[in-house]
Motif scaffolding. Structure first.
Motif, PDB file in Angstrom:
ATOM      1  N   ALA A 186      -5.947  -2.440  10.362  1.00 51.70           N
ATOM      2  CA  ALA A 186      -5.742  -1.327   9.438  1.00 51.70           C
ATOM      3  C   ALA A 186      -6.436  -1.581   8.105  1.00 51.70           C
ATOM      4  O   ALA A 186      -7.062  -0.674   7.540  1.00 51.70           O
ATOM      5  N   ALA A 187      -6.323  -2.806   7.603  1.00 51.10           N
ATOM      6  CA  ALA A 187      -6.988  -3.143   6.340  1.00 51.10           C
ATOM      7  C   ALA A 187      -8.502  -3.041   6.479  1.00 51.10           C
ATOM      8  O   ALA A 187      -9.189  -2.512   5.593  1.00 51.10           O
ATOM      9  N   ALA A 188      -9.020  -3.532   7.606  1.00 55.61           N
ATOM     10  CA  ALA A 188     -10.470  -3.450   7.833  1.00 55.61           C
ATOM     11  C   ALA A 188     -10.915  -2.002   7.985  1.00 55.61           C
ATOM     12  O   ALA A 188     -12.000  -1.617   7.505  1.00 55.61           O
ATOM     13  N   ALA A 189     -10.100  -1.180   8.641  1.00 55.78           N
ATOM     14  CA  ALA A 189     -10.442   0.239   8.790  1.00 55.78           C
ATOM     15  C   ALA A 189     -10.508   0.922   7.435  1.00 55.78           C
ATOM     16  O   ALA A 189     -11.387   1.755   7.193  1.00 55.78           O
ATOM     17  N   ALA A 190      -9.585   0.576   6.540  1.00 60.35           N
ATOM     18  CA  ALA A 190      -9.605   1.157   5.198  1.00 60.35           C
ATOM     19  C   ALA A 190     -10.881   0.778   4.450  1.00 60.35           C
ATOM     20  O   ALA A 190     -11.420   1.573   3.666  1.00 60.35           O
ATOM     21  N   GLN A 191     -11.374  -0.399   4.697  1.00 57.05           N
ATOM     22  CA  GLN A 191     -12.582  -0.865   4.013  1.00 57.05           C
ATOM     23  C   GLN A 191     -13.869  -0.354   4.645  1.00 57.05           C
ATOM     24  O   GLN A 191     -14.843  -0.074   3.948  1.00 57.05           O
ATOM     25  N   ARG A 192     -13.873  -0.196   5.970  1.00 55.29           N
ATOM     26  CA  ARG A 192     -15.125   0.030   6.684  1.00 55.29           C
ATOM     27  C   ARG A 192     -15.246   1.381   7.365  1.00 55.29           C
ATOM     28  O   ARG A 192     -16.317   1.718   7.867  1.00 55.29           O
TER      29      ARG A 192
ATOM     30  N   HIS B  37       2.688   6.857  10.676  1.00 61.78           N
ATOM     31  CA  HIS B  37       1.279   7.041  11.006  1.00 61.78           C
ATOM     32  C   HIS B  37       0.554   7.832   9.915  1.00 61.78           C
ATOM     33  O   HIS B  37      -0.551   7.460   9.490  1.00 61.78           O
ATOM     34  N   HIS B  38       1.153   8.929   9.482  1.00 61.48           N
ATOM     35  CA  HIS B  38       0.494   9.753   8.467  1.00 61.48           C
ATOM     36  C   HIS B  38       0.295   8.976   7.167  1.00 61.48           C
ATOM     37  O   HIS B  38      -0.760   9.092   6.525  1.00 61.48           O
ATOM     38  N   ALA B  39       1.284   8.183   6.771  1.00 60.45           N
ATOM     39  CA  ALA B  39       1.144   7.371   5.550  1.00 60.45           C
ATOM     40  C   ALA B  39       0.028   6.344   5.722  1.00 60.45           C
ATOM     41  O   ALA B  39      -0.781   6.113   4.802  1.00 60.45           O
ATOM     42  N   LEU B  40      -0.052   5.738   6.910  1.00 59.31           N
ATOM     43  CA  LEU B  40      -1.094   4.751   7.184  1.00 59.31           C
ATOM     44  C   LEU B  40      -2.475   5.392   7.161  1.00 59.31           C
ATOM     45  O   LEU B  40      -3.421   4.849   6.570  1.00 59.31           O
ATOM     46  N   ILE B  41      -2.598   6.554   7.773  1.00 58.74           N
ATOM     47  CA  ILE B  41      -3.894   7.233   7.805  1.00 58.74           C
ATOM     48  C   ILE B  41      -4.325   7.654   6.403  1.00 58.74           C
ATOM     49  O   ILE B  41      -5.506   7.561   6.051  1.00 58.74           O
ATOM     50  N   ASP B  42      -3.381   8.076   5.580  1.00 57.27           N
ATOM     51  CA  ASP B  42      -3.704   8.415   4.188  1.00 57.27           C
ATOM     52  C   ASP B  42      -4.238   7.194   3.447  1.00 57.27           C
ATOM     53  O   ASP B  42      -5.199   7.299   2.672  1.00 57.27           O
ATOM     54  N   ALA B  43      -3.638   6.037   3.675  1.00 51.41           N
ATOM     55  CA  ALA B  43      -4.100   4.805   3.027  1.00 51.41           C
ATOM     56  C   ALA B  43      -5.510   4.451   3.489  1.00 51.41           C
ATOM     57  O   ALA B  43      -6.353   4.001   2.693  1.00 51.41           O
ATOM     58  N   ILE B  44      -5.780   4.651   4.780  1.00 54.27           N
ATOM     59  CA  ILE B  44      -7.126   4.389   5.301  1.00 54.27           C
ATOM     60  C   ILE B  44      -8.123   5.354   4.681  1.00 54.27           C
ATOM     61  O   ILE B  44      -9.230   4.963   4.284  1.00 54.27           O
ATOM     62  N   GLU B  45      -7.742   6.624   4.578  1.00 53.52           N
ATOM     63  CA  GLU B  45      -8.636   7.614   3.962  1.00 53.52           C
ATOM     64  C   GLU B  45      -8.939   7.251   2.513  1.00 53.52           C
ATOM     65  O   GLU B  45     -10.083   7.387   2.053  1.00 53.52           O
ATOM     66  N   GLN B  46      -7.945   6.758   1.783  1.00 60.48           N
ATOM     67  CA  GLN B  46      -8.112   6.404   0.379  1.00 60.48           C
ATOM     68  C   GLN B  46      -8.743   5.033   0.184  1.00 60.48           C
ATOM     69  O   GLN B  46      -8.932   4.582  -0.946  1.00 60.48           O
ATOM     70  N   ARG B  47      -9.046   4.353   1.288  1.00 63.85           N
ATOM     71  CA  ARG B  47      -9.647   3.015   1.281  1.00 63.85           C
ATOM     72  C   ARG B  47      -8.755   2.010   0.556  1.00 63.85           C
ATOM     73  O   ARG B  47      -9.246   1.080  -0.111  1.00 63.85           O
ATOM     74  N   ASP B  48      -7.448   2.176   0.703  1.00 61.20           N
ATOM     75  CA  ASP B  48      -6.489   1.259   0.107  1.00 61.20           C
ATOM     76  C   ASP B  48      -6.118   0.216   1.162  1.00 61.20           C
ATOM     77  O   ASP B  48      -5.151   0.366   1.912  1.00 61.20           O
ATOM     78  N   ALA B  49      -6.893  -0.858   1.204  1.00 63.43           N
ATOM     79  CA  ALA B  49      -6.742  -1.857   2.259  1.00 63.43           C
ATOM     80  C   ALA B  49      -5.392  -2.570   2.199  1.00 63.43           C
ATOM     81  O   ALA B  49      -4.771  -2.833   3.232  1.00 63.43           O
ATOM     82  N   ASP B  50      -4.931  -2.891   1.000  1.00 61.16           N
ATOM     83  CA  ASP B  50      -3.661  -3.603   0.874  1.00 61.16           C
ATOM     84  C   ASP B  50      -2.497  -2.755   1.386  1.00 61.16           C
ATOM     85  O   ASP B  50      -1.626  -3.247   2.109  1.00 61.16           O
ATOM     86  N   ARG B  51      -2.498  -1.475   1.007  1.00 63.35           N
ATOM     87  CA  ARG B  51      -1.418  -0.600   1.455  1.00 63.35           C
ATOM     88  C   ARG B  51      -1.503  -0.367   2.966  1.00 63.35           C
ATOM     89  O   ARG B  51      -0.480  -0.361   3.657  1.00 63.35           O
ATOM     90  N   ALA B  52      -2.711  -0.184   3.469  1.00 64.48           N
ATOM     91  CA  ALA B  52      -2.872   0.003   4.916  1.00 64.48           C
ATOM     92  C   ALA B  52      -2.357  -1.217   5.676  1.00 64.48           C
ATOM     93  O   ALA B  52      -1.676  -1.088   6.699  1.00 64.48           O
TER      94      ALA B  52
END
Length: 227
Positions: free
Chosen positions: A102-108, A187-202
């Protein structure tokens, strides 16, 4: 020097098709409980059951051993046994890998990755709650889309293997009262974090999501009737 004998391509293709069919059928019957945990898997009996020779059965068993669905015993191969200790081991690794993915997805993640994740989530949102296999499949599709968005092939491979182990525990945690709606919100909260590129939160959201899944999986195992 001995000459190497090349086998006709048609024979090789026929053997490959037989192996694939035996593997798919045997895997399906292990997952759906036709072959229960600890059941002996005898090559000759399986060959007769599936109408094939022992060679594709032997190769299918070897692949299923690699998948973690069967194991070697004193008298050949058997369906791998289940235990709470194994659940803890699987989730110990899965929690860490899901959080890392999840963290990598937020970054990449690319825009296309995000579209694919949201489409998978929309499909999950619209899945009927009276169909446990469909619920589990929709949930898995969301997770797999996030894995792919990590752009780390090793993580995808390892999580796929871990998921194979969990197929021997067919009851889905999503049927526990209240879990479906809770999982959707997570899931929705996680996807929002990925969209915002917030790796720590994801990372933290994925970790907490899978930690809850572990506790529910253990609860289901404890509540199962004894054989």
């Amino acid at each position: 020097m001995a000459r190497r004998v090349l086998r006709p391509r048609a024979d090789l293709q026929k053997e490959g098709a037989a192996l694939s069919e035996v593997y798919d059928r045997l895997r399906g019957e292990i997952v759906d409980g036709t072959f229960e945990a600890g059941a002996q898997l005898v090559e000759l009996a399986l060959a007769e059951k599936y109408g094939t020779s022992r060679t594709p059965v032997r190769e299918a068993l070897r692949r299923l051993e690699q998948d973690g669905l069967v194991e070697r015993a004193e008298r050949g191969m058997r369906v791998r046994t289940r235990s709470p200790e194994e659940i803890l081991e699987i989730y110990e690794v899965r929690i860490s890998l899901e959080a890392t993915a999840a963290a990598a997805a937020a970054q990449r993640r690319s825009d296309f990755d995000l579209i694919r994740i949201r489409r998978a989530q929309t499909a999950m949102d619209n899945t009927a709650t009276d169909d446990p296999p469909a619920m589990a499949a929709a949930n898995r599709a969301v997770h797999e889309a996030i894995w792919v968005a990590s752009h780390n092939g090793t993580i995808v491979d390892l999580l796929t293997r871990l998921n194979n182990h969990l197929t021997r525990y067919p009851a889905t945690t999503l049927k526990v009262p209240g879990r479906w709606s809770e999982a959707l919100a997570e899931h929705h909260a996680l996807i929002d974090a990925i969209e915002q590129r917030d790796a720590d939160r994801a990372h933290d959201l994925a970790r907490d999501h899978m930690t809850k899944a572990r506790e529910l999986r253990l609860q289901i195992y404890r509540d199962e009737p004894a054989d």
